[in-house]
Design a protein around this motif. Sequence first.
Motif, PDB file in Angstrom:
ATOM      1  N   PRO A  86       4.423   9.210  -3.269  1.00  9.77           N
ATOM      2  CA  PRO A  86       5.168   8.051  -4.082  1.00  9.77           C
ATOM      3  C   PRO A  86       5.359   7.048  -4.996  1.00  9.77           C
ATOM      4  CG  PRO A  86       3.951   6.767  -2.000  1.00  9.77           C
ATOM      5  CD  PRO A  86       3.033   8.259  -2.210  1.00  9.77           C
ATOM      6  N   ASP A  88       5.253   4.193  -6.503  1.00 10.12           N
ATOM      7  CA  ASP A  88       5.475   2.960  -6.643  1.00 10.12           C
ATOM      8  C   ASP A  88       4.141   2.349  -7.947  1.00 10.12           C
ATOM      9  OD1 ASP A  88       5.642   0.722  -5.227  1.00 10.12           O
ATOM     10  OD2 ASP A  88       5.122   1.424  -3.182  1.00 10.12           O
ATOM     11  N   GLN A  93       3.267  -0.989  -1.610  1.00 12.53           N
ATOM     12  CA  GLN A  93       4.226   0.187  -1.025  1.00 12.53           C
ATOM     13  C   GLN A  93       5.141  -0.448  -1.081  1.00 12.53           C
ATOM     14  OE1 GLN A  93       0.405   0.039  -0.132  1.00 12.53           O
ATOM     15  NE2 GLN A  93       0.405   0.911  -2.374  1.00 12.53           N
ATOM     16  N   CYS A  98       2.184  -8.431  -0.362  1.00  7.15           N
ATOM     17  CA  CYS A  98       1.322  -8.358  -1.239  1.00  7.15           C
ATOM     18  C   CYS A  98      -0.080  -9.109  -1.828  1.00  7.15           C
ATOM     19  CB  CYS A  98       2.016  -7.357  -3.280  1.00  7.15           C
ATOM     20  SG  CYS A  98       3.667  -8.340  -2.871  1.00  7.15           S
ATOM     21  N   SER A 114       8.456   0.474 -10.851  1.00  9.52           N
ATOM     22  CA  SER A 114       7.982   2.003  -9.922  1.00  9.52           C
ATOM     23  C   SER A 114      10.030   2.111  -9.931  1.00  9.52           C
ATOM     24  CB  SER A 114       8.208   1.500  -8.452  1.00  9.52           C
ATOM     25  OG  SER A 114       7.273   0.869  -8.521  1.00  9.52           O
TER      26      SER A 114
END
Length: 155
Positions: A86, A88, A93, A98, A114
């Motif tokens: 991905p 990102d 993710q 986070c 992203s």
Amino acid sequence: MRVSTKGRYAVTAIMDLYVHGLEGPVTLADISERQHLSLSYLEQLFARMRRHDLVQGTRGPGGGYRLARPADSISVADVIIAVDEPVDATQCQGREDCDAGERCLTHDLWSELSGQLQDFLDDITLAELGEQPSLNRLFPDTDHHLSPPGAPGRA
């Protein structure tokens, strides 16, 4: 943030396939030798790209791989996503956990980055990469671009 080695190798390998596949199927052994990549690693990458209908294989003598779709319909993002990488820039993710399970102060910044990176890679096709002067310099004996016959941009 950077694109992983897996993603970079997949893009390199499929570009080799595009460049050398104008004459017919290309073997993974040939890509491995030219790009200095492990044959077993290429087999894993191509299995994933085959499942995403980016490449198709032909068995037997004279067999190998070729693009499953026209190069102008395969984006760099398609290749990276096919090998499960991905794009990102967030640490979480995209889960928004986070900072010790909570959304961090800069989550929106990394999430937007992203998205912009995804859009950028989605807008670049293999055919466009093939038109870069740096790639055409690798093939000085030809007086045409790497696009297949009849494709726009081919001299």
